[in-house]
Design an enzyme around this catalytic site. Structure first.
Site, PDB file in Angstrom:
ATOM      1  N   LYS A 130      36.100  44.152  68.470  1.00 43.16           N
ATOM      2  CA  LYS A 130      36.621  42.878  67.943  1.00 43.16           C
ATOM      3  C   LYS A 130      35.637  41.731  68.212  1.00 43.16           C
ATOM      4  CE  LYS A 130      41.145  41.986  67.974  1.00 43.16           C
ATOM      5  NZ  LYS A 130      42.455  41.671  68.577  1.00 43.16           N
TER       6      LYS A 130
ATOM      7  N   GLU B  79      22.667  38.384  68.103  1.00 35.78           N
ATOM      8  CA  GLU B  79      21.698  37.810  67.179  1.00 35.78           C
ATOM      9  C   GLU B  79      21.439  38.633  65.924  1.00 35.78           C
ATOM     10  OE1 GLU B  79      19.404  37.228  70.761  1.00 35.78           O
ATOM     11  OE2 GLU B  79      18.838  35.245  70.069  1.00 35.78           O
TER      12      GLU B  79
HETATM   13 MO1  MOS Z   1      19.663  32.688  72.089  1.00 38.52          MO
HETATM   14  S1  MOS Z   1      18.540  31.661  70.744  1.00 38.52           S
HETATM   15  O1  MOS Z   1      18.486  33.478  73.048  1.00 38.52           O
HETATM   16  O2  MOS Z   1      20.625  31.609  72.842  1.00 38.52           O
END
Ligand code: MOS
Length: 739
Positions: free
Chosen positions: A634, A706
């Site tokens: 989630k 990311e």
């Molecule tokens: Mo991330 S840009 O490593 O907070």
């Protein structure tokens, strides 16, 4: 002795879609953010910012401001308390190379928006009003804020870029198919919902307790300690809840030293919050200019990959990120040439922003790959499969695991990619041109040293702690799950503490490495705690002296030995202590050494482009991600969703627009700095492909903070091209560029 028996029906909490353990406090408004801690007599600071981009302050006239009733002080470089002058003291765990910015240090103006004074008053409203009465006289110098005007001045970035390999020039010159194209990405600001804030509680003994918006409490602690020459024990930095950061909180931002300055000078508690406008006066994702050259043979095999980038930086620091590295590793190619240069401008230093470097560099690479697909007439997915890299060519190492083929396959399948007519402008729905595009994504799977402490009390309640933060990623929740699994207890019995510099050492929360770094420490601490419980049991029951953990069942807060069950609470009571505690320092396992470690993804996008208006709507996205074991489907899905939405934003909306005459970001608010809103977002389907990686770490987990954004902007641009036949290479893709 029999092998272990886990309790009947045991299911590991890792892998479960557990609701956020901090969710209730957040949705009921009980979770306090840095700027929300109350205190009687708290003073409020408002920052006065430079209106020029370069020069010197001749005079700051605060006389009018000081006449406002309730204004306590106006602090500037002439009357601030003692601060360090030595550059090193201002360096932090995410510093760029150079001389870090020193707030209120001297009369130099380095960029527009630079803090030049802090007005401190009884209320924020008074402080802001008084701030408007502060008069500043400048001697201005000429400034330059336009990267496109100074490309020739760019110098090689201090960060190491992979060495060239093979003969790029020769291979490119003789390639059967070529792409030679320039792309650009703009400056973008993080814009978390919670603006930066520091609340400094000044205690009678001169020590400071600071509630801070940060991705690293210990980073801020050591910064404050060094800049102000304080003892480490006198500075505690707390960040219980963070309302998004995305990189903006990796480095201590200027409101922190300003609030500390005021607290020390006045010996009072002080809060400094930044306005939304001021959120545009420090780090950001930097403007890049990219030149891609791809060469392929008749079969579409890459014979040459060249990626040259110029990024902007400040005059005082060389901000570097990994922009071009991805082009040397995502595809198999023997002739590679990468270059990364920086051009200094009269601006603040850029800063990591979600997938720093990759989010920009992959715009170039994945757009160029699509252009190569068009040139060769090979399907974009097929082209990527033809060039699949089994090894990371930059490091010449195999991947610990790389299920990217499964991402292509499952993503394409879910999306219905096989129905695509490759011809641009061939698909439509009424007035809308339909475009289908795709791209690949990659991000490093890093791990850093981290420590954690685990403790169990005589009620069987387990408290695990580490100084990491939860910037909205779900750290409280996933650490609770990891701890529960490793300790062999239900999640209800586990509490995870974070966001306090006095807790065991943790790295900055960033780089998608919190699960692998802190999670590993938590796992090891909780396993050690379970071993300690077994030890305590063996002490109390000598008949179990030879039993080892392999023979013990666990999972429900008890140790199961053959047909006997011992509750943890009872074991603690059997010991002569009122609690049992362990602390571990974890580091990356040596077994990673021979391998490259990365997460991968493949995303498929449908856009609808209005033929008359040029408006682009991202109607449908499938993002298939390979990131090892998913601790919580989630919260992990939420991470990827957020990345995808930001990718849409990057592709179509975001652009910090500088008026180069003034040297200042003009659209410094959320009405003119465009980000998507709910109606801008269509269907998003997140797929986690199975990936069993037993090399990356013992959890087998790589982090998903990311990867969701990487490649998205290119996939959208590729879909826009497919819809319209128009290749937009200058981002964001606004309707004037589409028409
Ligand atoms: Mo991330 S840009 O490593 O907070």
């Amino acid at each position: 002795m029999n092998a272990k028996i886990n309790p009947p029906g045991y299911v590991s909490p890792v892998g479960q879609p557990l609701d956020r353990v901090d969710g209730y406090l957040k949705v009921t408004g009980q979770a306090r953010y840095a700027g929300e801690y109350p205190k009687a007599g708290l003073l409020h600071g408002s920052v006065v910012s430079s209106s020029v981009a370069s020069g010197r302050v001749l005079r700051i006239d605060a006389s009018q401001a000081l006449q406002v009733k309730g204004v306590v002080a106006v602090i500037d470089h002439t009357n601030r308390p003692q601060i360090a002058s030595y550059d090193k003291d201002y360096e932090d765990a995410d510093s760029a190379e150079g001389s870090p910015f020193r707030p209120l240090y001297n009369d130099r103006v380095l960029y527009s928006g630079q803090p030049l004074a802090l007005v401190v008053a009884d209320t924020l409203e008074l402080a802001r009003h008084a701030g408007s009465l502060v008069r500043i006289e400048y001697e201005t110098d000429a400034h330059q804020t336009d990267l496109t005007a100074v490309q020739g001045t760019a110098h090689t970035a201090p960060a190491e870029t992979p060495q060239p390999r093979g003969d790029f020039k020769g291979a490119f010159a003789s390639a059967a198919f070529k792409v030679d194209a320039h792309y650009s990405t703009p400056n973008e600001h993080h814009n978390p919902m919670e603006p930066h804030a520091s609340t400094v509680f000044y205690k009678d003994d001169g020590s400071l307790q600071i509630h801070e918006k940060t991705q690293g409490t210990q980073n801020c602690q050591s910064y404050v300690q060094k800049v102000f020459g304080l003892d480490k024990e006198k500075v505690q930095v707390l960040a219980a809840y963070v309302g998004g950061a995305f990189g903006s909180g990796l480095r201590p931002q200027y409101q922190l030293p300003l609030a500390v300055m005021a607290a020390l000078k006045l010996q009072r508690s002080v809060r400094v919050t930044l306005t939304r406008q001021q959120m545009f006066t420090f780090g950001y994702r930097p403007h890049t200019l990219q030149h891609l050259r791809l060469g392929a043979d008749e079969k579409g095999r890459l014979v040459a990959v060249g990626h040259e980038v110029i990024g902007q930086t400040s005059r005082f620091e060389d901000f570097t990120e990994h922009v071009v590295e991805w082009s040397g590793m995502l595809y198999q190619c023997d002739n590679v040439q990468l270059s990364y240069k920086l051009a200094p401008l009269d601006v603040y230093t850029p800063l990591d922003m979600r997938a720093p470097g990759a989010a920009s560099g992959m715009v170039g690479l994945e757009s160029a790959l699509d252009e190569l697909a068009c040139a060769t007439g090979i399907d974009p997915v097929q082209l990527r499969l033809i060039n699949f890299a089994e090894r990371n060519g930059n490091e010449d190492k195999p991947y610990s695991r790389k299920e990217l083929r499964a991402c292509y396959e499952q993503g394409a399948e879910r999306f219905g990619w096989s129905q695509r007519n490759p011809e641009p402008r061939s698909m439509r729905r009424g007035r809308q041109l339909v475009g289908w595009g795709m791209a690949g994504g990659v991000w490093e799977a890093m791990q850093n040293p981290a420590s954690a402490k685990a403790r169990i009390d005589s009620e069987g309640k387990i408290t695990v702690s580490s100084a990491t933060t939860d910037i909205g990623t779900g750290t409280y929740t996933v650490m609770t799950q990891i701890a529960a699994e490793a300790a062999g207890a239900p999640v209800e019995d586990v509490t995870f503490l974070l966001g306090d510099s006095s807790l065991p050492t943790a790295p900055l929360q960033g780089g998608s490495f919190t699960v692998s770094s802190v999670g590993t420490a938590v796992q090891q601490a909780c396993r050690a705690l379970r071993a300690k419980l077994l030890d305590a049991l063996r002490m109390a029951h000598p008949e179990f002296a030879v039993v080892d953990m392999e023979q013990v069942g666990f999972g429900d807060g008890s140790l199961h030995i053959e047909d006997q069950t011992f509750r943890y609470a009872d074991i603690v009571r059997m010991s002569s202590h009122d609690m049992l505690e362990v602390q571990v320092d974890a580091k990356p396992d040596e077994k990673r050494d021979g391998y490259a470690t990365a997460t991968h993804s493949a995303m498929f996008v449908e856009v609808l482009v209005d033929e008359d208006l040029g408006t682009v709507r991202v109607n449908r996205v499938v993002n298939a991600v390979a990131a090892g074991r998913v601790v919580n489907p989630k919260t992990a899905r939420s991470q990827v969703l957020g990345g995808v939405v930001w990718g849409i934003s990057q592709a179509l909306h975001e652009h910090s627009q500088t008026d180069h005459g003034l040297g200042r970001v003009m659209n410094h608010n959320l009405s003119e700095y465009h980000v998507p809103v709910n109606p801008d977002i269509g269907e998003i389907d997140v797929v986690f492909v199975e990936e069993h990686d037993n090399i990356v770490n013992d959890l087998g987990s790589k982090g998903v903070g990311e990867i969701g954004i990487v490649g998205m902007a290119a996939a959208i641009a590729n879909a826009v091209y497919h819809a319209t036949g128009k290749r937009v290479r200058d981002f964001p893709i606004t309707l004037d560029k589409v028409l």
